[in-house]
Design a protein around this motif. Structure first.
Motif, PDB file in Angstrom:
ATOM      1  N   ALA A  57       0.659  -1.028   0.388  1.00 47.12           N
ATOM      2  CA  ALA A  57      -0.321  -0.108   0.034  1.00 47.12           C
ATOM      3  C   ALA A  57       1.090   1.189   0.032  1.00 47.12           C
ATOM      4  O   ALA A  57       0.487   2.277  -0.599  1.00 47.12           O
ATOM      5  CB  ALA A  57      -1.075  -0.103   1.321  1.00 47.12           C
ATOM      6  N   GLY A  58       1.844   1.308   0.702  1.00 48.62           N
ATOM      7  CA  GLY A  58       2.681   2.427   0.663  1.00 48.62           C
ATOM      8  C   GLY A  58       3.387   2.277  -0.461  1.00 48.62           C
ATOM      9  O   GLY A  58       3.938   3.632  -1.464  1.00 48.62           O
ATOM     10  N   TYR A  59       3.931   1.380  -1.248  1.00 51.40           N
ATOM     11  CA  TYR A  59       4.577   1.551  -2.761  1.00 51.40           C
ATOM     12  C   TYR A  59       3.134   2.332  -4.000  1.00 51.40           C
ATOM     13  O   TYR A  59       3.838   2.980  -4.610  1.00 51.40           O
ATOM     14  CB  TYR A  59       5.267   0.218  -3.363  1.00 51.40           C
ATOM     15  N   GLN A  60       2.321   1.667  -3.229  1.00 51.49           N
ATOM     16  CA  GLN A  60       1.284   2.655  -3.785  1.00 51.49           C
ATOM     17  C   GLN A  60       0.748   3.611  -4.231  1.00 51.49           C
ATOM     18  O   GLN A  60       0.923   4.737  -4.792  1.00 51.49           O
ATOM     19  CB  GLN A  60      -0.171   1.629  -3.780  1.00 51.49           C
ATOM     20  N   ARG A  61       1.380   4.379  -3.149  1.00 54.54           N
ATOM     21  CA  ARG A  61       0.673   6.055  -2.523  1.00 54.54           C
ATOM     22  C   ARG A  61       1.679   6.702  -3.203  1.00 54.54           C
ATOM     23  O   ARG A  61       1.722   7.234  -4.044  1.00 54.54           O
ATOM     24  CB  ARG A  61       0.485   5.796  -1.429  1.00 54.54           C
ATOM     25  N   ILE A  62       3.414   6.115  -3.049  1.00 55.24           N
ATOM     26  CA  ILE A  62       4.282   7.022  -3.742  1.00 55.24           C
ATOM     27  C   ILE A  62       4.059   6.589  -5.117  1.00 55.24           C
ATOM     28  O   ILE A  62       4.266   7.923  -5.925  1.00 55.24           O
ATOM     29  CB  ILE A  62       5.629   6.022  -3.049  1.00 55.24           C
ATOM     30  N   TYR A  63       3.677   5.346  -5.860  1.00 54.10           N
ATOM     31  CA  TYR A  63       3.866   5.699  -7.209  1.00 54.10           C
ATOM     32  C   TYR A  63       2.703   6.609  -7.927  1.00 54.10           C
ATOM     33  O   TYR A  63       2.982   7.193  -8.633  1.00 54.10           O
ATOM     34  CB  TYR A  63       3.026   4.375  -7.342  1.00 54.10           C
ATOM     35  N   ALA A  64       1.281   6.932  -7.074  1.00 49.43           N
ATOM     36  CA  ALA A  64       0.290   7.595  -7.230  1.00 49.43           C
ATOM     37  C   ALA A  64       1.274   8.760  -6.964  1.00 49.43           C
ATOM     38  O   ALA A  64       0.639  10.241  -7.843  1.00 49.43           O
ATOM     39  CB  ALA A  64      -0.678   7.617  -6.725  1.00 49.43           C
ATOM     40  N   ALA A  65       1.931   9.437  -5.851  1.00 47.00           N
ATOM     41  CA  ALA A  65       2.205  11.216  -5.730  1.00 47.00           C
ATOM     42  C   ALA A  65       3.326  11.267  -6.429  1.00 47.00           C
ATOM     43  O   ALA A  65       3.753  12.091  -6.830  1.00 47.00           O
ATOM     44  CB  ALA A  65       3.205  10.536  -4.576  1.00 47.00           C
ATOM     45  N   THR A  66       3.878  10.749  -7.551  1.00 50.64           N
ATOM     46  CA  THR A  66       4.951  10.768  -8.264  1.00 50.64           C
ATOM     47  C   THR A  66       4.273  10.863  -9.832  1.00 50.64           C
ATOM     48  O   THR A  66       4.685  11.185 -10.797  1.00 50.64           O
ATOM     49  CB  THR A  66       6.615   9.849  -8.378  1.00 50.64           C
ATOM     50  N   GLU A  67       3.232   9.994  -9.689  1.00 53.40           N
ATOM     51  CA  GLU A  67       2.532  10.075 -10.715  1.00 53.40           C
ATOM     52  C   GLU A  67       1.900  11.646 -11.166  1.00 53.40           C
ATOM     53  O   GLU A  67       1.861  12.301 -12.519  1.00 53.40           O
ATOM     54  CB  GLU A  67       1.660   9.173 -11.314  1.00 53.40           C
ATOM     55  N   ARG A  68       1.285  12.129  -9.787  1.00 55.43           N
ATOM     56  CA  ARG A  68       0.446  13.538 -10.115  1.00 55.43           C
ATOM     57  C   ARG A  68       1.969  14.668 -10.173  1.00 55.43           C
ATOM     58  O   ARG A  68       1.783  15.325 -10.991  1.00 55.43           O
ATOM     59  CB  ARG A  68      -0.349  13.555  -8.562  1.00 55.43           C
ATOM     60  N   THR A  69       2.460  14.649  -9.250  1.00 50.48           N
ATOM     61  CA  THR A  69       3.616  15.480 -10.061  1.00 50.48           C
ATOM     62  C   THR A  69       4.372  15.526 -10.890  1.00 50.48           C
ATOM     63  O   THR A  69       5.696  16.378 -11.203  1.00 50.48           O
ATOM     64  CB  THR A  69       4.688  15.334  -8.942  1.00 50.48           C
ATOM     65  N   GLY A  70       4.889  13.858 -11.415  1.00 48.38           N
ATOM     66  CA  GLY A  70       5.238  14.103 -12.585  1.00 48.38           C
ATOM     67  C   GLY A  70       6.850  13.940 -12.522  1.00 48.38           C
ATOM     68  O   GLY A  70       7.164  14.120 -13.686  1.00 48.38           O
ATOM     69  N   SER A  71       7.879  13.951 -11.572  1.00 45.34           N
ATOM     70  CA  SER A  71       9.136  14.001 -11.322  1.00 45.34           C
ATOM     71  C   SER A  71       9.488  13.876  -9.650  1.00 45.34           C
ATOM     72  O   SER A  71       8.793  13.785  -8.920  1.00 45.34           O
ATOM     73  CB  SER A  71       9.323  15.642 -11.400  1.00 45.34           C
ATOM     74  N   PRO A  72      10.325  13.648  -9.743  1.00 39.49           N
ATOM     75  CA  PRO A  72      11.197  12.805  -8.883  1.00 39.49           C
ATOM     76  C   PRO A  72      10.961  14.027  -7.451  1.00 39.49           C
ATOM     77  O   PRO A  72      11.484  15.127  -7.386  1.00 39.49           O
ATOM     78  CB  PRO A  72      12.241  12.401  -9.223  1.00 39.49           C
ATOM     79  N   GLY A  73      10.740  13.757  -6.831  1.00 40.68           N
ATOM     80  CA  GLY A  73      11.078  14.720  -5.315  1.00 40.68           C
ATOM     81  C   GLY A  73      12.102  14.606  -5.604  1.00 40.68           C
ATOM     82  O   GLY A  73      13.457  14.616  -5.258  1.00 40.68           O
ATOM     83  N   PRO A  74      12.040  16.027  -3.801  1.00 35.11           N
ATOM     84  CA  PRO A  74      13.698  16.613  -3.976  1.00 35.11           C
ATOM     85  C   PRO A  74      14.930  15.876  -3.729  1.00 35.11           C
ATOM     86  O   PRO A  74      15.691  16.164  -4.046  1.00 35.11           O
ATOM     87  CB  PRO A  74      13.249  17.937  -2.824  1.00 35.11           C
ATOM     88  N   ALA A  75      14.329  14.915  -1.918  1.00 35.24           N
ATOM     89  CA  ALA A  75      15.554  14.048  -2.393  1.00 35.24           C
ATOM     90  C   ALA A  75      16.364  13.251  -3.573  1.00 35.24           C
ATOM     91  O   ALA A  75      17.522  13.066  -3.351  1.00 35.24           O
ATOM     92  CB  ALA A  75      14.908  13.232  -0.672  1.00 35.24           C
ATOM     93  N   MET A  76      15.255  12.573  -3.754  1.00 39.62           N
ATOM     94  CA  MET A  76      15.633  11.888  -5.541  1.00 39.62           C
ATOM     95  C   MET A  76      16.466  12.393  -5.825  1.00 39.62           C
ATOM     96  O   MET A  76      17.152  12.305  -6.471  1.00 39.62           O
ATOM     97  CB  MET A  76      14.563  10.763  -6.021  1.00 39.62           C
TER      98      MET A  76
END
Length: 415
Positions: A57-76
């Motif tokens: 479920a955590g992976y699904q949330r990360i996958y969906a979040a990066t789908e929305r932003t369209g780019s890696p987060g600042p840490a990545m």
């Protein structure tokens, strides 16, 4: 440029390298995770594995979040910047083109092309049928897709020079006649008089494999033949459950595919393409979160794999795939995928043949700044992957306050 995250990205790179070598090119292979500083690639691989196995479920949330932003987060993004110089050194001064089979590698290559530090063409080969926004990297010269469905998705996301090049698999994945199918069953000790469903779960053996195997067996339409990859614990559990045909990692997957009547998959990656090349109809069932579910939807849209969402639909679909008209249509569609286009090797070879090696522009940052950056990268990656995976494990198990805290943590920092 590939990545040892599961086996799909590496498998595609292996097939590309083999065919480019046959076309007369010298090919160097690199694992992008090895190019990340301070063993961060090892952390990234381990964190991804933990999420898939312990906290889907955590992976699904990360996958969906990066789908929305369209780019890696600042840490990545900080982690990826730390790989730029190493990647340039790996490419070397005599290369004519770079091919990426991994989205994060494409992100770094695109950045190097945009800022002028990489002087040769860069191509991304889309290994998935669904295109996550991270696959589309500004600066990459061309994106190669196996089918019009992923090509359309990549185009909608703004990818440059999208081409339907067709798929690539190892040369041993070919359709066979009934005589060779019987020989393959003898090799694995499989019965000749039963419909066999090859149940796969990637090289890590992730997903609801035990549930899928039991439901296939109970519907009585096919006998499950299960491949658990490197998950020896899962193989032991399945044998204890009474399943007769359980394998761990298989070195001769082409032969095992020849022995079976249908492939049941949960991720939609390279194994599905290998089944198409082998004339094996494909069914998607109990797919893993994230790319597993989006790939199943894309394969269904392309008419290449049937998607079954409930156990009640297994018997009729498996019967039609193994003995009916649906199976014949799926076999024909899968084989046509390989005959309709020349494959990505032709596109890569054309670009490489027309390119002269160019020197790379290397920027050498101040030593103190470089050390500070490396420390920051290590800290952010340790926080995001070392803390993030346990957070998401707790998120999947707890329905109280902790889910809200974990969700806020990941959403705020886009990890």
């Amino acid at each position: 440029m590939s990545a040892s995250v599961g086996a799909g990205h590496d498998g595609a790179a292996d097939a590309l390298a083999l065919r480019l070598d046959a076309a007369g090119f010298q090919v160097d292979r690199h694992d992008f995770l090895d190019l990340l500083p301070a063993r961060l690639g090892h952390i990234l691989r381990g964190g991804y594995h933990r999420l898939l196995t312990r906290a889907p479920a955590g992976y699904q949330r990360i996958y969906a979040a990066t789908e929305r932003t369209g780019s890696p987060g600042p840490a990545m993004r900080a982690v990826l910047r730390g790989a730029e110089s190493r990647l340039l050194r790996a490419v070397g001064p005599h290369s004519r083109a770079v091919i990426s089979t991994y989205p994060l590698a494409s992100q770094v290559l695109g950045a190097l092309r945009r800022n002028g530090r990489l002087g040769i063409p860069t191509l991304t080969y889309l290994t998935d049928f669904s295109v996550h926004p991270l696959w589309v990297a500004p600066g990459v010269d061309a994106h190669l897709a196996a089918h019009p469905v992923p090509a359309a998705q990549a185009t909608a996301l703004g990818a440059a020079a999208v081409r339907v090049s067709g798929p690539v698999t190892g040369p041993r994945f070919i359709a066979v006649d009934e005589g060779r199918r019987r020989d393959a069953r003898d090799r694995f000790g499989l019965p000749h008089d039963a419909a066999l469903a090859l149940l796969v779960a990637g090289s890590w053996g992730v997903g609801s494999v035990r549930e899928s195997a039991a439901e296939i067996r109970d519907c009585a339409a096919a006998e499950p033949v299960i491949v658990c990859g490197h998950n020896t614990a899962l193989a032991g559990q399945l044998r204890a459950d009474g399943f007769r045909y359980v394998h761990e990692w298989i070195d001769d997957m082409p032969l095992l595919m020849r022995a079976c009547d249908v492939l049941v998959q949960n991720a939609g990656g390279l194994t599905s393409l290998e089944a198409f090349a082998s004339g094996l109809p494909v069914m998607s069932y109990r797919c893993i979160p994230g790319h597993g579910q989006t790939n199943a939807a894309a394969l269904h849209e392309a008419g290449l794999a049937v998607r079954v969402s409930e156990p009640g639909g297994l018997a009729s679909v498996l019967t039609d795939l193994t003995r009916g008209a649906l199976g014949e249509r799926q076999r024909a569609a899968g084989l046509a995928l390989f005959s309709a286009t020349p494959g990505p090797v032709a596109a890569v070879a054309a670009v490489a043949a027309a390119t002269r090696p160019q020197p790379h522009v290397r920027k050498r940052p101040h030593r103190a700044w470089r050390r500070g950056k490396l420390a920051a990268v290590g800290l952010t990656a340790t926080l995001s992957l070392g803390i993030g995976a346990p957070f998401m494990h707790a998120f999947a198990a707890d329905h109280g306050r902790l889910p809200h805290v974990a969700h806020t943590f990941f959403e705020r920092y886009e990890l």
